[in-house]
Every structure is written in structure tokens, then in C-alpha cells.
Design a protein around this motif. Structure first.
Motif, PDB file in Angstrom:
ATOM      1  N   GLY A   1       0.795  -1.220   0.000  1.00  0.00           N
ATOM      2  CA  GLY A   1       0.000   0.000   0.000  1.00  0.00           C
ATOM      3  C   GLY A   1       0.825   1.266   0.000  1.00  0.00           C
ATOM      4  O   GLY A   1       0.294   2.346  -0.272  1.00  0.00           O
ATOM      5  N   ILE A   2       2.112   1.166   0.296  1.00  0.00           N
ATOM      6  CA  ILE A   2       2.977   2.348   0.200  1.00  0.00           C
ATOM      7  C   ILE A   2       3.009   2.865  -1.230  1.00  0.00           C
ATOM      8  O   ILE A   2       3.064   4.070  -1.475  1.00  0.00           O
ATOM      9  CB  ILE A   2       4.404   1.993   0.677  1.00  0.00           C
ATOM     10  CG1 ILE A   2       4.385   1.656   2.171  1.00  0.00           C
ATOM     11  CG2 ILE A   2       5.375   3.123   0.393  1.00  0.00           C
ATOM     12  CD1 ILE A   2       4.025   2.813   3.070  1.00  0.00           C
ATOM     13  N   ASP A   3       2.959   1.937  -2.189  1.00  0.00           N
ATOM     14  CA  ASP A   3       2.907   2.316  -3.601  1.00  0.00           C
ATOM     15  C   ASP A   3       1.485   2.782  -3.920  1.00  0.00           C
ATOM     16  O   ASP A   3       0.520   2.052  -3.680  1.00  0.00           O
ATOM     17  CB  ASP A   3       3.277   1.108  -4.473  1.00  0.00           C
ATOM     18  CG  ASP A   3       3.458   1.480  -5.933  1.00  0.00           C
ATOM     19  OD1 ASP A   3       2.870   2.487  -6.382  1.00  0.00           O
ATOM     20  OD2 ASP A   3       4.195   0.754  -6.632  1.00  0.00           O
ATOM     21  N   PRO A   4       1.315   3.991  -4.472  1.00  0.00           N
ATOM     22  CA  PRO A   4      -0.037   4.492  -4.764  1.00  0.00           C
ATOM     23  C   PRO A   4      -0.838   3.573  -5.679  1.00  0.00           C
ATOM     24  O   PRO A   4      -2.069   3.559  -5.616  1.00  0.00           O
ATOM     25  CB  PRO A   4       0.230   5.846  -5.444  1.00  0.00           C
ATOM     26  CG  PRO A   4       1.585   6.257  -4.938  1.00  0.00           C
ATOM     27  CD  PRO A   4       2.356   4.986  -4.760  1.00  0.00           C
ATOM     28  N   ALA A   5      -0.165   2.799  -6.525  1.00  0.00           N
ATOM     29  CA  ALA A   5      -0.870   1.920  -7.454  1.00  0.00           C
ATOM     30  C   ALA A   5      -1.557   0.758  -6.751  1.00  0.00           C
ATOM     31  O   ALA A   5      -2.450   0.128  -7.320  1.00  0.00           O
ATOM     32  CB  ALA A   5       0.105   1.388  -8.505  1.00  0.00           C
ATOM     33  N   TYR A   6      -1.134   0.463  -5.502  1.00  0.00           N
ATOM     34  CA  TYR A   6      -1.675  -0.702  -4.803  1.00  0.00           C
ATOM     35  C   TYR A   6      -2.359  -0.327  -3.493  1.00  0.00           C
ATOM     36  O   TYR A   6      -2.506  -1.169  -2.610  1.00  0.00           O
ATOM     37  CB  TYR A   6      -0.550  -1.706  -4.524  1.00  0.00           C
ATOM     38  CG  TYR A   6       0.173  -2.146  -5.769  1.00  0.00           C
ATOM     39  CD1 TYR A   6      -0.499  -2.723  -6.835  1.00  0.00           C
ATOM     40  CD2 TYR A   6       1.553  -1.967  -5.876  1.00  0.00           C
ATOM     41  CE1 TYR A   6       0.161  -3.116  -7.973  1.00  0.00           C
ATOM     42  CE2 TYR A   6       2.218  -2.362  -7.025  1.00  0.00           C
ATOM     43  CZ  TYR A   6       1.519  -2.928  -8.069  1.00  0.00           C
ATOM     44  OH  TYR A   6       2.178  -3.313  -9.201  1.00  0.00           O
ATOM     45  N   ARG A   7      -2.801   0.912  -3.358  1.00  0.00           N
ATOM     46  CA  ARG A   7      -3.484   1.324  -2.138  1.00  0.00           C
ATOM     47  C   ARG A   7      -4.942   0.886  -2.164  1.00  0.00           C
ATOM     48  O   ARG A   7      -5.553   0.758  -3.214  1.00  0.00           O
ATOM     49  CB  ARG A   7      -3.400   2.838  -1.988  1.00  0.00           C
ATOM     50  CG  ARG A   7      -2.008   3.318  -1.591  1.00  0.00           C
ATOM     51  CD  ARG A   7      -1.933   4.816  -1.518  1.00  0.00           C
ATOM     52  NE  ARG A   7      -0.569   5.246  -1.174  1.00  0.00           N
ATOM     53  CZ  ARG A   7      -0.162   6.509  -1.240  1.00  0.00           C
ATOM     54  NH1 ARG A   7      -1.003   7.463  -1.605  1.00  0.00           N
ATOM     55  NH2 ARG A   7       1.088   6.804  -0.916  1.00  0.00           N
TER      56      ARG A   7
ATOM     57  N   LEU B   1      -5.688  -6.201  -4.388  1.00  0.00           N
ATOM     58  CA  LEU B   1      -6.068  -7.280  -5.308  1.00  0.00           C
ATOM     59  C   LEU B   1      -5.230  -7.229  -6.580  1.00  0.00           C
ATOM     60  O   LEU B   1      -4.833  -8.278  -7.112  1.00  0.00           O
ATOM     61  CB  LEU B   1      -7.558  -7.169  -5.663  1.00  0.00           C
ATOM     62  CG  LEU B   1      -8.545  -7.514  -4.537  1.00  0.00           C
ATOM     63  CD1 LEU B   1      -9.975  -7.351  -5.032  1.00  0.00           C
ATOM     64  CD2 LEU B   1      -8.314  -8.939  -4.029  1.00  0.00           C
ATOM     65  N   ARG B   2      -4.955  -6.019  -7.080  1.00  0.00           N
ATOM     66  CA  ARG B   2      -4.086  -5.900  -8.264  1.00  0.00           C
ATOM     67  C   ARG B   2      -2.698  -6.411  -7.957  1.00  0.00           C
ATOM     68  O   ARG B   2      -2.075  -7.082  -8.790  1.00  0.00           O
ATOM     69  CB  ARG B   2      -4.026  -4.436  -8.729  1.00  0.00           C
ATOM     70  CG  ARG B   2      -5.254  -3.962  -9.471  1.00  0.00           C
ATOM     71  CD  ARG B   2      -4.971  -2.665 -10.214  1.00  0.00           C
ATOM     72  NE  ARG B   2      -4.573  -1.605  -9.299  1.00  0.00           N
ATOM     73  CZ  ARG B   2      -5.417  -0.783  -8.707  1.00  0.00           C
ATOM     74  NH1 ARG B   2      -6.722  -0.902  -8.945  1.00  0.00           N
ATOM     75  NH2 ARG B   2      -4.984   0.172  -7.908  1.00  0.00           N
ATOM     76  N   PHE B   3      -2.214  -6.123  -6.758  1.00  0.00           N
ATOM     77  CA  PHE B   3      -0.888  -6.598  -6.369  1.00  0.00           C
ATOM     78  C   PHE B   3      -0.869  -8.124  -6.268  1.00  0.00           C
ATOM     79  O   PHE B   3       0.066  -8.776  -6.725  1.00  0.00           O
ATOM     80  CB  PHE B   3      -0.491  -5.975  -5.030  1.00  0.00           C
ATOM     81  CG  PHE B   3       0.847  -6.431  -4.524  1.00  0.00           C
ATOM     82  CD1 PHE B   3       2.011  -5.868  -5.006  1.00  0.00           C
ATOM     83  CD2 PHE B   3       0.945  -7.446  -3.569  1.00  0.00           C
ATOM     84  CE1 PHE B   3       3.255  -6.293  -4.551  1.00  0.00           C
ATOM     85  CE2 PHE B   3       2.168  -7.873  -3.114  1.00  0.00           C
ATOM     86  CZ  PHE B   3       3.337  -7.291  -3.603  1.00  0.00           C
ATOM     87  N   MET B   4      -1.912  -8.700  -5.689  1.00  0.00           N
ATOM     88  CA  MET B   4      -1.975 -10.142  -5.522  1.00  0.00           C
ATOM     89  C   MET B   4      -2.148 -10.873  -6.851  1.00  0.00           C
ATOM     90  O   MET B   4      -1.832 -12.063  -6.961  1.00  0.00           O
ATOM     91  CB  MET B   4      -3.119 -10.507  -4.576  1.00  0.00           C
ATOM     92  CG  MET B   4      -2.910 -10.017  -3.156  1.00  0.00           C
ATOM     93  SD  MET B   4      -4.399 -10.149  -2.122  1.00  0.00           S
ATOM     94  CE  MET B   4      -4.618 -11.915  -2.090  1.00  0.00           C
ATOM     95  N   ALA B   5      -2.660 -10.177  -7.864  1.00  0.00           N
ATOM     96  CA  ALA B   5      -2.868 -10.794  -9.178  1.00  0.00           C
ATOM     97  C   ALA B   5      -1.623 -10.729 -10.051  1.00  0.00           C
ATOM     98  O   ALA B   5      -1.621 -11.281 -11.157  1.00  0.00           O
ATOM     99  CB  ALA B   5      -4.038 -10.125  -9.889  1.00  0.00           C
ATOM    100  N   GLN B   6      -0.573 -10.065  -9.577  1.00  0.00           N
ATOM    101  CA  GLN B   6       0.659  -9.991 -10.355  1.00  0.00           C
ATOM    102  C   GLN B   6       1.322 -11.369 -10.452  1.00  0.00           C
ATOM    103  O   GLN B   6       1.119 -12.246  -9.610  1.00  0.00           O
ATOM    104  CB  GLN B   6       1.633  -9.008  -9.707  1.00  0.00           C
ATOM    105  CG  GLN B   6       1.272  -7.545  -9.905  1.00  0.00           C
ATOM    106  CD  GLN B   6       2.346  -6.632  -9.353  1.00  0.00           C
ATOM    107  OE1 GLN B   6       2.962  -6.919  -8.326  1.00  0.00           O
ATOM    108  NE2 GLN B   6       2.599  -5.533 -10.029  1.00  0.00           N
TER     109      GLN B   6
END
Length: 272
Positions: free
Chosen positions: A78-84, A90-95
């Protein structure tokens, strides 16, 4: 600095400009050690209660560490704005890398909790997903993947050529040796002849199947010579693409260093 920020900088490779963090270096070492233990588990002389206990404790420890690492990665992403937020997680977990991290521990963790020992033996092959954890931290693997993508069209063309030649060689030897010769067993069908074709064109030559008629040997010689070029072609294409990729990365790194030097010089001049 908060705990989430510290975890992010320790776990996310993109958070560091150079080198591995101590945490990620330990993860890489643990992955390598897990492959060593996987090999030792298959040694018959180590199939004794004492060693089995060591293997079990080690595997449980590794699975727990990887599970905690995965949870920490998802939480600190969540530190990365793209994964907050929830959707960002969910986007991070789908990588791709996140899925590989999950496969590195979750199947064994579930079956271990269920006490299914035989299933664990089958799912040990999923430990190979841990190789991707190493690929995330080593730039050479990233360059390797980029080189494959760069030369993908040429590699696919080479693969199509190789498959075509394998099939044509198998059909030819099927008619020459299987039907026209006296090797009904070894070349009794095109699928059986494909085994000889693959072994010959890859220059392996196991010697378990070979032509005996003069015409079959003549055809096999031509096919073997053609196979040298077919096998060498993808290697040359990939080597060229890999060399170009490394050269571009080196030039990009030099340009970045030069721009940083100019920016620092401009900042010093403005301060003066």
C-alpha cells in the motif's frame, strides 16, 4: 519511519536503487537452501527417522516464513499508490510474482494442515515456483526475460522450422525404414519415428533406434547435417538478443548516471 514503510523498503526490490536488502538476501538464501533440502529428501540413505524429522521441521519453517513474507508484502504494498486500498491489494496479488509467491507455500501449507502426507509428495514440484522469487531479485533473470521477448518472433520461427524438420524427417524414415526396410518395430509408425528424429536432430543420438538400409542411412545423414543448423539457429538468435539487451541496459545506466551528475552539478552551481 513507520513499520509499513520499513517493510516496503525491505521487501520491495523497486524500493532500492542498488543491491539487495538484507531481508531479500535472506529470502534468496532460504530458497536456495530449500532446493538443497528437496534434493536431499530424495536420497534413499537419508530416509531414516532422524533425517525425516530434520526435513519436516525445515519445511514447516520455510513454509511459515514464506507465508509471513507474503502477508507482509501484500500489507506493505500500500505504500505504492498503485496498490493502495482493497482493489489495489487485489491488483498486487494478481501480479505474476505475487502468484508465484503464493504457490511457493500455500498448497503445502493447506495439505500439511490437513495431514495429507502423500499429497505433499506430489506437490513438492510446486517448490520450483520459488525459483521465480529469486528471479525477482537478480537483474540477470530480468534481462534474460527481456531478451526472450525481444527475439520472440525469431525464436518462434526457429521453433516452427525445427518442428517441421522433425516431422518431415520422421515421415521420411517411416517410409524408407518402416515400410521399405526391415525395421517394422522401430519405425512402425510416424510417432515412433519422431523419437529417432528428435534424438538425431538435437545431435543427442542415443543409439537405441537407427536406420540400417543404405537409403535410410543416406537420408539420416542429410537430416543430421540439417539438424546442426536447426539447433544452432535459436541459440544464435537468443545470444544476439541477450547481447543487445545487456548493451542497451548498460547504455541506459550510463545515461542515467550522466544525467544525475549533471543535475548534481547544476544544483551545486545554483547553491553557489
Amino acid at each position: 519511519m513507520g513499520l509499513k514503510r520499513r517493510l516496503y523498503e525491505a521487501l520491495a526490490p523497486e524500493a532500492r536503487r542498488t543491491g539487495l536488502s538484507l531481508t531479500n538476501a535472506c529470502i534468496v538464501g532460504l530458497v536456495i537452501l530449500s532446493f538443497l533440502f528437496l534434493a536431499l529428501e530424495t536420497e534413499p540413505t537419508l530416509q531414516v527417522p532422524g533425517w525425516q524429522l530434520v526435513f519436516h521441521v525445515f519445511n514447516v519453517t520455510v513454509i511459515c516464513i514464506f507465508a509471513l513474507e507474503y502477508v507482509a508484502r501484500v500489507w506493505s504494498a500500500g505504500i505504492d499508490p498503485a496498490y493502495r486500498g482493497f482493489r489495489g491489494r487485489l491488483r498486487f496479488m494478481a501480479q505474476f510474482y505475487s502468484i508465484a509467491d503464493l504457490l511457493a507455500f500455500l498448497p503445502e501449507l493447506i495439505l500439511m494442515a490437513m495431514g495429507s502426507g502423500m499429497s505433499l509428495l506430489v506437490l513438492r514440484v510446486l517448490r520450483l515456483a520459488r525459483l521465480i522469487k529469486i528471479a525477482r531479485f537478480i537483474p540477470a533473470f530480468e534481462a534474460l526475460g527481456a531478451a526472450v521477448r525481444r527475439a520472440s518472433s525469431l525464436l518462434l520461427t526457429s521453433l516452427a522450422l525445427a518442428v517441421t524438420l522433425v516431422y518431415v524427417a520422421a515421415v521420411l524414415l517411416y517410409f524408407v525404414e518402416g515400410i521399405g526396410g526391415n525395421q517394422q518395430e522401430a519405425f512402425a509408425s510416424i510417432p515412433r519415428a519422431i523419437w529417432w528424429s528428435v534424438a538425431t536432430l538435437t545431435t543427442v543420438g542415443y543409439g537405441d533406434v537407427y536406420p540400417v538400409t543404405p537409403l535410410g542411412r543416406f537420408c539420416a545423414g542429410i537430416i543430421a547435417i540439417a539438424g546442426i543448423g536447426v539447433v544452432a539457429l535459436p541459440a544464435g538468435v537468443f545470444a544476439s538478443a541477450f547481447s543487445d539487451e545487456l548493451r542497451e541496459r548498460e547504455l541506459s545506466s550510463l545515461r542515467s548516471e550522466l544525467e544525475q551528475t549533471r543535475a548534481d552539478a547544476a544544483a551545486e552551481k545554483s547553491n553557489d
